[in-house]
Design an enzyme around this catalytic site. Structure first.
Site, short mmCIF file in Angstrom:
data_model
loop_
_atom_site.label_atom_id
_atom_site.label_comp_id
_atom_site.label_asym_id
_atom_site.label_seq_id
_atom_site.Cartn_x
_atom_site.Cartn_y
_atom_site.Cartn_z
CD GLU A 76 42.71 -13.50 5.72
OE1 GLU A 76 42.12 -13.54 4.64
OE2 GLU A 76 43.79 -12.92 5.88
CD GLU A 120 47.48 -15.31 5.87
OE1 GLU A 120 47.20 -14.42 5.03
OE2 GLU A 120 46.81 -16.34 6.01
C1 PNW Z 1 44.73 -13.86 2.76
N1 PNW Z 1 40.95 -9.17 0.65
O1 PNW Z 1 43.74 -13.70 1.82
C2 PNW Z 1 44.77 -15.35 2.93
O2 PNW Z 1 44.72 -15.83 4.24
C3 PNW Z 1 45.82 -16.02 2.11
O3 PNW Z 1 45.41 -17.33 1.81
C4 PNW Z 1 46.12 -15.18 0.88
O4 PNW Z 1 46.95 -15.84 -0.03
C5 PNW Z 1 46.72 -13.87 1.37
O5 PNW Z 1 45.88 -13.23 2.30
C6 PNW Z 1 47.05 -12.89 0.24
O6 PNW Z 1 45.89 -12.53 -0.46
C7 PNW Z 1 43.09 -12.52 1.56
O7 PNW Z 1 40.38 -9.10 -0.47
C8 PNW Z 1 42.43 -12.43 0.35
O8 PNW Z 1 40.89 -8.25 1.52
C9 PNW Z 1 41.71 -11.33 0.05
C10 PNW Z 1 41.66 -10.29 0.97
C11 PNW Z 1 42.31 -10.37 2.18
C12 PNW Z 1 43.04 -11.50 2.47
#
Ligand code: PNW
Length: 477
Positions: free
Chosen positions: A176, A382
């Site tokens: 990401e 994921e």
């Molecule tokens: C992903 N957003 O994080 C990550 O790859 C993981 O480490 C995380 O724990 C999981 O999704 C759940 O949050 C994100 O704000 C964090 O759009 C924030 C965002 C998207 C993905």
């Protein structure tokens, strides 16, 4: 209780891979073991006011010391694959902008033992080389807005492939990069917490470059390995499909979240509309001759992370600008050059993150990738949901809401496969409850509960449900 299993599993190929995913800083703890030095997340989480309740990853799930027990539990549940990440500061703890510095044999040894344990349990590893724990020394030298970070990352990737690659058939360069760039350097709600949109766009480019250079470095060591990248692609829709302004707003967000990574990596170009839209923020002079060719490497797969839909609307400057995308909790928006765009609140149901649940986005994204990049293998690297745990008097954990979420999204994957999308596997986020970044330990994504007082692991009802689904699908072979 929710229905047992999706009826449509039979459309998934017999060799479809079922796994779970985690990331180093979210689960490992033991942050000084073997000479590990701080990452930007150690610094950020220990800075007062940054993370909910002052939570940090010093202990996290204590996975560094409990990895054997964790792999044994994966095996008990019949999980076929495990996506984990390697902590860069464990491998080259003294990296600087100029050189990788000495390799930590103790750091390598942890992942070597983890890989041996996984392989002995019959679980296929997929290793992510960067899931956000940048060595602090590289941040101090400029971080992702600086070119040297991309160059050192490629050397680190080559080193990992050389030293551990005999047991890793599947590499993911970055997790990401959207979050690293826009949340780390734009809104500042992720480490390192900087808030400058020009820096965020420079970070976008150097993350792309890091991906391309690392892909080449891995292939030099492991020509037969599968190499890909994981992107959190957005399923973006205009609030009003009949409004040209909303449609244009959706196209800009699509460019900033999806095409600014997909186009250079898969086509060797930056989207012109995004270069134009951001020209008042940066002149993109950090893109040097040859960079796009370096970024544009053949890929074996793209990993798609999907959680929730994105709806955008043109903002007319009247009233409060809505930022219900959850990226605006900082004082600064995550989005460069988007002052005229807002993110209206979306209908429920919601997860505990406040993220709207809509499984259609999963099929739509996979089918879009299939349409625009035919023949490119896809993985869901994921997908999952945070919900409060309901611990029963007998100690069991009921999470019907998570089972429903997973069932609907797995059905959406199966639908995309029926329509032709070459999806090869699916990884639940996450194996364990863990450090949910700025939200700390309050948000639980695991199919396995972690008691943070005792570090006891308890598979939730969803873990048993997922184990059943895997068993059912495997029995059909
Ligand atoms: C992903 N957003 O994080 C990550 O790859 C993981 O480490 C995380 O724990 C999981 O999704 C759940 O949050 C994100 O704000 C964090 O759009 C924030 C965002 C998207 C993905």
């Amino acid at each position: 209780a929710p229905d047992a299993l999706p009826a449509s599993l039979s459309s998934l190929p017999p060799d479809f891979v079922w796994g779970t995913a985690t990331a180093s800083y979210q689960i490992e703890g033991s942050v000084t073991a073997g000479g590990r030095t701080p990452s930007i997340w150690d610094t950020y989480s220990h800075t007062p006011g940054r993370v909910h309740d002052g939570d940090h990853g010093d202990v996290a799930d204590d996975h560094f010391l409990r990895y054997r027990e964790d792999v044994a539990l994966m095996k008990d549940l019949g999980l076929q694959a495990y996506r984990f990440s390697i902590a860069w500061p464990r491998i080259t703890p003294h990296v600087t902008a100029d050189s990788l510095g000495p390799v930590s044999e103790e750091g390598l040894d942890f992942y070597s033992r983890l890989l041996d344990e996984l392989l002995a349990a019959g679980i296929t590893p997929a290793a992510t080389l960067y899931h956000w724990d940048l060595p602090q020394a590289l941040e101090d030298a400029g971080g992702w807005p600086a070119r040297a970070t991309a160059e050192r990352f490629a050397e680190y990737a080559g080193l990992v492939a050389a030293r551990l690659g005999d047991r890793i058939d599947s590499f993911i360069t970055l997790n990401e990069p959207w979050c690293s760039a826009y949340l780390g350097y734009g809104s500042g709600v992720h480490a390192p917490g900087r808030t400058d949109h020009a820096d965020a766009l420079a970070a976008v480019h150097h993350l792309n470059l890091a991906h391309g250079l690392a892909t080449t470095a891995i292939r030099a060591e492991r020509p037969d390995a599968q190499v890909g990248v994981t992107l959190n692609l957005a399923w973006v829709r205009p609030a009003d499909a009949d409004s040209p302004a909303d449609v244009a707003a959706a196209h800009r967000i699509d460019g900033l979240q999806n095409r600014v990574f997909l186009d250079p990596m898969l086509d060797g170009t930056y989207p012109q509309d995004i270069l134009d839209a951001t020209s008042s923020v940066t002149d993109w002079s950090f893109v040097h001759d040859g960079d796009l060719a370096a970024i544009h490497q053949p890929l074996d797969f793209v990993g798609v992370n999907y959680y929730s839909p994105t709806v955008v609307r043109a903002y007319d400057g009247v009233g409060l600008r809505e930022e219900a995308d959850g990226h605006g909790d900082g004082a600064v928006s995550a989005w460069p050059a988007c002052e005229d765009i807002e993110f209206p609140a979306q209908p429920g149901p919601y997860t505990d993150m406040g993220w709207s649940i809509d499984a259609r986005g999963m099929s739509e994204l996979l089918l879009r990738m299939h349409r625009e990049h035919p023949g490119l293998d896809l993985y869901v690297t994921e997908n999952g949901s945070a919900f409060p745990d309901h611990v029963q008097p007998d100690g069991s954990v009921q999470d019907d809401d998570r089972i429903s979420y997973l069932r609907d999204h797995i059905e959406a994957v199966a639908h995309a496969v029926r329509e032709g999308a070459p999806v090869r596997g699916y990884y639940v986020w996450s194996f364990l409850d863990n450090f949910e970044w700025a939200r700390g330990y309050t948000k639980r994504f695991g199919i396995v509960r972690v008691n943070y007082e005792t570090q006891e692991r308890t598979p939730k009802a969803s873990a048993h449900w997922y184990a059943g689904l895997i068993g059912e699908h495997t029995a059909k072979d």
